[in-house]
Write an enzyme that holds these catalytic residues in place. Structure first.
Site, PDB file in Angstrom:
ATOM      1  N   HIS A   1      13.693  30.465 -88.166  1.00 37.19           N
ATOM      2  CA  HIS A   1      15.074  30.219 -88.414  1.00 37.19           C
ATOM      3  C   HIS A   1      15.537  31.673 -89.039  1.00 37.19           C
ATOM      4  O   HIS A   1      14.516  32.450 -89.575  1.00 37.19           O
ATOM      5  CB  HIS A   1      14.832  29.349 -89.694  1.00 37.19           C
ATOM      6  CG  HIS A   1      15.264  27.803 -89.476  1.00 37.19           C
ATOM      7  ND1 HIS A   1      14.481  26.924 -90.540  1.00 37.19           N
ATOM      8  CD2 HIS A   1      15.947  27.209 -88.753  1.00 37.19           C
ATOM      9  CE1 HIS A   1      14.983  25.872 -90.258  1.00 37.19           C
ATOM     10  NE2 HIS A   1      15.739  25.846 -89.130  1.00 37.19           N
TER      11      HIS A   1
ATOM     12  N   CYS B   1      14.980  28.455 -98.226  1.00 36.79           N
ATOM     13  CA  CYS B   1      15.208  27.130 -97.523  1.00 36.79           C
ATOM     14  C   CYS B   1      15.554  26.034 -98.535  1.00 36.79           C
ATOM     15  O   CYS B   1      15.810  24.794 -98.331  1.00 36.79           O
ATOM     16  CB  CYS B   1      13.713  26.777 -97.007  1.00 36.79           C
ATOM     17  SG  CYS B   1      13.399  28.118 -96.029  1.00 36.79           S
TER      18      CYS B   1
HETATM   19  N1  ARG Z   1       9.289  22.085 -92.190  1.00 40.77           N
HETATM   20  C1  ARG Z   1      10.565  22.636 -92.123  1.00 40.77           C
HETATM   21  C2  ARG Z   1      10.993  22.900 -90.767  1.00 40.77           C
HETATM   22  O1  ARG Z   1      10.350  23.150 -89.871  1.00 40.77           O
HETATM   23  C3  ARG Z   1      10.911  23.949 -92.857  1.00 40.77           C
HETATM   24  C4  ARG Z   1      12.346  24.151 -92.956  1.00 40.77           C
HETATM   25  C5  ARG Z   1      12.543  25.662 -93.764  1.00 40.77           C
HETATM   26  N2  ARG Z   1      13.853  25.826 -93.817  1.00 40.77           N
HETATM   27  C6  ARG Z   1      14.514  26.926 -93.699  1.00 40.77           C
HETATM   28  N3  ARG Z   1      15.497  27.117 -94.063  1.00 40.77           N
HETATM   29  N4  ARG Z   1      13.932  27.759 -93.045  1.00 40.77           N
HETATM   30  O2  ARG Z   1      12.179  22.220 -90.131  1.00 40.77           O
END
Ligand code: ARG
Length: 270
Positions: free
Chosen positions: A170, A265
């Site tokens: 991300h 996040c």
């Molecule tokens: N386990 C979550 C996923 O993989 C973590 C998300 C983290 N969020 C972020 N904005 N990076 O979707």
């Protein structure tokens, strides 16, 4: 001069970690057993650090069986009273979408993106440094073409960011705006073209090293003149931030990092 989001932000949304666990692996960081009381404590500490900067924290109730709902930053992207809704790539997270939609509706947001074909993971991949500049990440999760649609929520420039390292799946795992002219960022997570773009648009951007990137230092959140980050900010980075007038508050995010997430996040900027 453009006004930084970090100076303007008044309200954020968070989801308590009551049902947070790691039950599946949809990114390379996921694994390990979550210590629930510890996760709650870490979440409370993050919330306090945000409130200390004068920002109001709203909360949305977690839903059992949706362990990643705590990462509410992925629910959409907001510009004024407009929201562009997410569409998760992995079915493990799709169940979150209807709860976010309900919240946005009952909080009087103008809904965009309730029916489209691409994937888009909201604030995980897209963020504003100032409200005229959208940093638009794509790669492991969001599709590049969705940003043609996301444009409809306001009048801003979209800077497409190619994410090239699967570990930094991300945008918010490798990029955190700091004011309107700087960011914490991890260059090797981006294509050469995007690195060039970041350097030219954010002349004061601060590069983190491999160790800091692995400690999720870029998953920080800047509020006013404070950078709230997971533990692991180097002296060099602290000095670079201090030169720009920023302090650092480090919070232990160990439990959330077992799911590949941390400060940025856990928070949706409203
Ligand atoms: N386990 C979550 C996923 O993989 C973590 C998300 C983290 N969020 C972020 N904005 N990076 O979707």
């Amino acid at each position: 001069m453009k006004k930084a989001v970090s100076d303007l932000i008044q309200k954020v949304l968070m989801v308590p970690p009551k049902h947070f666990t790691v039950e599946y692996a949809i990114n390379p960081w996921m694994g390990g057993k979550v210590d629930q009381p510890k996760a709650q404590q870490q979440w409370d500490t993050l919330k306090e650090a945000i409130e200390k900067q004068g920002v109001k924290v709203l909360t949305l109730d977690p839903v059992k069986g949706l362990p990643d709902m705590v990462f509410v930053c992925n629910s959409g992207i907001i510009h004024d009273k407009n929201v562009y809704l997410s569409k998760f790539r992995h079915p493990e997270r799709s169940g979150e979408e209807k709860h976010y939609l309900e919240w946005f509706k009952s909080n009087n947001y103008k809904i965009h993106g309730d029916n489209y074909s691409e994937y888009f993971e909201g604030g995980g991949d897209a963020c504003f440094s100032d409200y005229k500049t959208l940093w638009a990440g794509y790669g492991a999760r969001s599709n590049k073409s969705v940003y043609e649609k996301v444009k409809e929520i306001g009048d801003f420039t979209t800077v497409i960011c190619d994410l090239v390292d699967p570990k930094f799946y991300h945008l918010d795992t490798c990029f955190c705006p700091v004011g309107a002219t700087s960011a914490l960022w991890y260059p090797s997570a981006f294509s050469d073209a995007t690195q060039k773009e970041i350097r030219s648009r954010l002349p004061d951007a601060i590069e983190v090293d491999d160790k800091e990137a692995a400690a999720f230092v870029c998953n920080a959140i800047t509020i006013r003149k404070d950078v709230i980050s997971p533990i692991g900010v180097s002296e060099k980075t602290k000095q670079a931030l201090s030169k720009l007038g920023y302090t650092v508050t480090e919070v232990d995010m160990s439990e959330f990092m077992k799911s590949g997430g941390a400060c940025q996040c856990l928070v949706l900027k409203l």
